[in-house]
Design a protein around this motif. Structure first.
Motif, PDB file in Angstrom:
ATOM      1  N   LEU A 106       6.661   9.580  -1.013  1.00 13.15           N
ATOM      2  CA  LEU A 106       6.010   8.506  -1.293  1.00 13.15           C
ATOM      3  C   LEU A 106       6.778   7.288  -0.040  1.00 13.15           C
ATOM      4  O   LEU A 106       7.807   7.546   0.298  1.00 13.15           O
ATOM      5  CB  LEU A 106       6.606   7.830  -2.525  1.00 13.15           C
ATOM      6  CG  LEU A 106       5.869   6.446  -2.812  1.00 13.15           C
ATOM      7  CD1 LEU A 106       4.790   6.185  -3.231  1.00 13.15           C
ATOM      8  CD2 LEU A 106       7.040   5.302  -4.235  1.00 13.15           C
ATOM      9  N   ILE A 107       4.818   6.672   0.765  1.00 15.54           N
ATOM     10  CA  ILE A 107       5.451   6.122   1.403  1.00 15.54           C
ATOM     11  C   ILE A 107       4.695   4.597   1.350  1.00 15.54           C
ATOM     12  O   ILE A 107       3.486   4.636   0.733  1.00 15.54           O
ATOM     13  CB  ILE A 107       4.260   6.801   2.743  1.00 15.54           C
ATOM     14  CG1 ILE A 107       5.098   7.922   3.287  1.00 15.54           C
ATOM     15  CG2 ILE A 107       5.069   5.696   3.776  1.00 15.54           C
ATOM     16  CD1 ILE A 107       4.178   8.952   4.191  1.00 15.54           C
ATOM     17  N   GLU A 108       6.094   3.936   1.325  1.00 12.33           N
ATOM     18  CA  GLU A 108       5.360   2.396   0.541  1.00 12.33           C
ATOM     19  C   GLU A 108       5.263   1.306   1.732  1.00 12.33           C
ATOM     20  O   GLU A 108       6.303   1.570   3.280  1.00 12.33           O
ATOM     21  CB  GLU A 108       6.619   2.065   0.083  1.00 12.33           C
ATOM     22  CG  GLU A 108       6.567   0.257  -0.675  1.00 12.33           C
ATOM     23  CD  GLU A 108       7.458  -0.859  -1.470  1.00 12.33           C
ATOM     24  OE1 GLU A 108       7.600   0.330  -2.463  1.00 12.33           O
ATOM     25  OE2 GLU A 108       8.175  -0.724  -0.624  1.00 12.33           O
ATOM     26  N   GLN A 165       0.955  -1.462   0.161  1.00 17.04           N
ATOM     27  CA  GLN A 165       0.158  -0.519   0.096  1.00 17.04           C
ATOM     28  C   GLN A 165       1.005   1.737  -0.097  1.00 17.04           C
ATOM     29  O   GLN A 165       1.729   1.315   0.560  1.00 17.04           O
ATOM     30  CB  GLN A 165      -1.119  -0.390   1.533  1.00 17.04           C
ATOM     31  CG  GLN A 165      -1.700  -1.496   0.742  1.00 17.04           C
ATOM     32  CD  GLN A 165      -3.085  -0.778   2.035  1.00 17.04           C
ATOM     33  OE1 GLN A 165      -2.472  -1.214   3.442  1.00 17.04           O
ATOM     34  NE2 GLN A 165      -4.150  -2.199   2.427  1.00 17.04           N
ATOM     35  N   TYR A 166       0.394   1.830  -0.721  1.00 12.32           N
ATOM     36  CA  TYR A 166       0.981   3.599  -0.712  1.00 12.32           C
ATOM     37  C   TYR A 166       0.469   4.873  -0.330  1.00 12.32           C
ATOM     38  O   TYR A 166      -0.807   4.676  -0.444  1.00 12.32           O
ATOM     39  CB  TYR A 166       2.216   3.392  -1.922  1.00 12.32           C
ATOM     40  CG  TYR A 166       2.906   2.783  -3.062  1.00 12.32           C
ATOM     41  CD1 TYR A 166       4.002   3.204  -2.603  1.00 12.32           C
ATOM     42  CD2 TYR A 166       1.991   1.803  -3.626  1.00 12.32           C
ATOM     43  CE1 TYR A 166       4.507   1.870  -3.357  1.00 12.32           C
ATOM     44  CE2 TYR A 166       2.996   0.508  -4.440  1.00 12.32           C
ATOM     45  CZ  TYR A 166       3.885   0.913  -3.853  1.00 12.32           C
ATOM     46  OH  TYR A 166       5.479  -0.079  -4.068  1.00 12.32           O
ATOM     47  N   ASP A 182       8.334   0.795   7.454  1.00  8.89           N
ATOM     48  CA  ASP A 182       7.823   1.952   6.312  1.00  8.89           C
ATOM     49  C   ASP A 182       9.162   2.425   4.838  1.00  8.89           C
ATOM     50  O   ASP A 182       9.957   2.620   6.031  1.00  8.89           O
ATOM     51  CB  ASP A 182       6.699   2.670   6.094  1.00  8.89           C
ATOM     52  CG  ASP A 182       6.035   2.124   6.905  1.00  8.89           C
ATOM     53  OD1 ASP A 182       4.721   1.489   6.507  1.00  8.89           O
ATOM     54  OD2 ASP A 182       4.311   3.112   7.335  1.00  8.89           O
ATOM     55  N   PHE A 183       8.739   2.154   4.417  1.00 12.64           N
ATOM     56  CA  PHE A 183       9.922   2.359   2.943  1.00 12.64           C
ATOM     57  C   PHE A 183       9.655   4.634   2.709  1.00 12.64           C
ATOM     58  O   PHE A 183       8.512   4.341   1.812  1.00 12.64           O
ATOM     59  CB  PHE A 183      10.000   1.527   1.837  1.00 12.64           C
ATOM     60  CG  PHE A 183      11.112   2.139   0.887  1.00 12.64           C
ATOM     61  CD1 PHE A 183      12.199   2.336   1.629  1.00 12.64           C
ATOM     62  CD2 PHE A 183      10.899   2.583  -0.559  1.00 12.64           C
ATOM     63  CE1 PHE A 183      13.875   2.989  -0.131  1.00 12.64           C
ATOM     64  CE2 PHE A 183      11.515   3.001  -1.660  1.00 12.64           C
ATOM     65  CZ  PHE A 183      13.217   2.888  -0.749  1.00 12.64           C
ATOM     66  N   VAL A 184      10.498   5.300   3.036  1.00 16.09           N
ATOM     67  CA  VAL A 184       9.702   6.686   2.457  1.00 16.09           C
ATOM     68  C   VAL A 184      10.505   6.991   1.405  1.00 16.09           C
ATOM     69  O   VAL A 184      11.975   7.381   1.773  1.00 16.09           O
ATOM     70  CB  VAL A 184       9.636   7.129   3.674  1.00 16.09           C
ATOM     71  CG1 VAL A 184       9.054   9.069   3.813  1.00 16.09           C
ATOM     72  CG2 VAL A 184       8.945   6.769   5.111  1.00 16.09           C
ATOM     73  N   ILE A 185      10.566   7.534   0.449  1.00 12.78           N
ATOM     74  CA  ILE A 185      11.515   8.068  -0.516  1.00 12.78           C
ATOM     75  C   ILE A 185      10.333   9.413  -0.816  1.00 12.78           C
ATOM     76  O   ILE A 185       9.685   9.707  -0.921  1.00 12.78           O
ATOM     77  CB  ILE A 185      11.636   7.259  -1.522  1.00 12.78           C
ATOM     78  CG1 ILE A 185      10.757   6.811  -2.349  1.00 12.78           C
ATOM     79  CG2 ILE A 185      12.627   6.136  -1.305  1.00 12.78           C
ATOM     80  CD1 ILE A 185      10.900   6.433  -3.585  1.00 12.78           C
ATOM     81  N   VAL A 205      -2.395  -0.664  -7.970  1.00 12.75           N
ATOM     82  CA  VAL A 205      -1.735  -0.606  -6.563  1.00 12.75           C
ATOM     83  C   VAL A 205      -2.661  -0.267  -5.404  1.00 12.75           C
ATOM     84  O   VAL A 205      -3.402   1.084  -6.027  1.00 12.75           O
ATOM     85  CB  VAL A 205      -0.132  -0.615  -5.854  1.00 12.75           C
ATOM     86  CG1 VAL A 205       0.395  -2.094  -6.758  1.00 12.75           C
ATOM     87  CG2 VAL A 205      -0.027   0.842  -6.185  1.00 12.75           C
ATOM     88  N   GLU A 206      -3.084  -1.008  -4.409  1.00  5.40           N
ATOM     89  CA  GLU A 206      -3.759  -0.069  -3.536  1.00  5.40           C
ATOM     90  C   GLU A 206      -2.745   1.528  -3.193  1.00  5.40           C
ATOM     91  O   GLU A 206      -1.860   1.910  -2.611  1.00  5.40           O
ATOM     92  CB  GLU A 206      -4.414  -0.171  -2.301  1.00  5.40           C
ATOM     93  CG  GLU A 206      -4.884   0.985  -1.150  1.00  5.40           C
ATOM     94  CD  GLU A 206      -5.635  -0.441  -0.242  1.00  5.40           C
ATOM     95  OE1 GLU A 206      -6.065   0.231   1.155  1.00  5.40           O
ATOM     96  OE2 GLU A 206      -5.729  -2.060  -0.245  1.00  5.40           O
TER      97      GLU A 206
END
Length: 229
Positions: A56-58, A8-9, A65-68, A32-33
Motif C-alpha cells: 500500500l502506498i499512501e 490518495q492510495y 509517501d508512506f509505504v507498507i 477515498v481515492e
C-alpha cells in the motif's frame, strides 16, 4: 490516526482475487481515492519492500509517501485510520482474532492444493475441512450474539464484517480455478447467519462500486447448491 479523505492510495497486487481483497474492500468503504497497480512479476519483486505483495502506498502532497506491506498490516492500518475497528484495544482484539483465524484457514486451504502426494492432500484437506467447520461455528456464534442483524459487531459495517466477507470471496470466487469443486464444499457449511452477513456486506452502499465488479459472492452462496463432488 485521524481519517483524511484527501489522501490518495495505490494498492499493488496481482490482477486477481486474493489476500489483498480485504484491503480493497476497506479502501472502497473508506470512500477515498485509490487505484490498483499490477506490477510485472517477478520482474518487480526486488522493488517491493519485502519482495512481496500486497503493498500500500499512501500518497501525501507535502510529505514523503508512506509505504507498507503485508495484507493484515495494511488492513489494520486502514481499519484504524477510517474507523472500522474500535479504539478500545479489547474490542479491537475481538475483531482482529477473527481475521487471524481466517488467515490460518487460507493457509490450510493452500496446503492441500500444493500437497506432493494424494495421501498428503487428503490429510491436509481433512485439516482444512475441520478448521472450516470450527470457523463457521465461531462466526455464527458471534453473529447471533450481535442479534443476527447482518453484522458481527454493532449495527454498522466493521472490520470483522469486511474480513469475513473477504475470506469467503477469496475461497469461493478467487480459488475456484484452482479447485473446481470448492463452491460445493463450502456452501453447505454456511449457516443462514453467515449468508445474511455476506449479503448485507455486499449490499452496503459504501462497497457497491467495488462489489459490483466481477462475480457476486452473495449470488453464489444464495443459489441452490448442486450435489457435492
Amino acid at each position: 490516526m485521524a481519517a483524511n479523505k484527501n489522501l490518495q492510495y495505490t494498492l499493488r497486487y496481482f490482477d486477481r482475487i486474493g489476500v489483498a481483497e480485504g484491503s480493497k474492500l476497506l479502501l472502497s468503504a473508506a470512500n477515498v481515492e485509490w487505484t490498483e497497480e499490477h506490477p510485472e512479476w517477478p520482474l518487480e519483486k526486488p522493488n517491493q519492500p519485502f519482495g512481496r505483495m500486497p503493498v500500500l502506498i499512501e500518497k501525501h502532497s507535502n510529505d514523503k509517501d508512506f509505504v507498507i506491506c503485508e495484507s493484515g498490516n495494511i488492513e489494520r492500518y486502514l481499519a484504524r485510520a477510517y474507523g472500522f475497528i474500535p479504539s478500545d484495544i479489547r474490542q479491537a482484539a475481538l475483531q482482529e482474532q477473527l481475521r487471524d483465524q481466517a488467515s490460518d484457514m487460507f493457509a490450510a486451504f493452500i496446503s492441500q492444493l500444493v500437497a506432493k502426494s494424494e495421501e498428503d492432500r487428503k490429510e491436509n484437506f481433512a485439516k482444512f475441512d475441520g478448521l472450516l467447520d470450527k470457523l463457521v461455528e465461531v462466526q455464527t456464534k458471534q453473529i447471533n450474539a450481535n442479534g443476527n442483524i447482518g453484522h458481527m459487531f454493532g449495527d454498522r459495517l466493521s472490520y470483522a464484517d469486511i474480513v469475513t466477507y473477504a475470506f469467503y470471496k477469496i475461497i469461493v470466487v478467487g480459488m475456484v480455478k484452482r479447485q473446481a469443486n470448492i463452491v460445493n464444499i463450502v456452501k453447505p457449511k454456511l449457516t443462514p447467519q453467515l449468508i445474511k452477513l455476506i449479503t448485507t456486506v455486499e449490499a452496503n452502499p459504501l462497497l457497491a462500486s467495488y462489489t459490483a465488479r466481477g462475480d457476486s459472492l452473495a449470488a453464489i452462496v444464495t443459489k441452490p447448491t448442486s450435489a457435492r463432488l
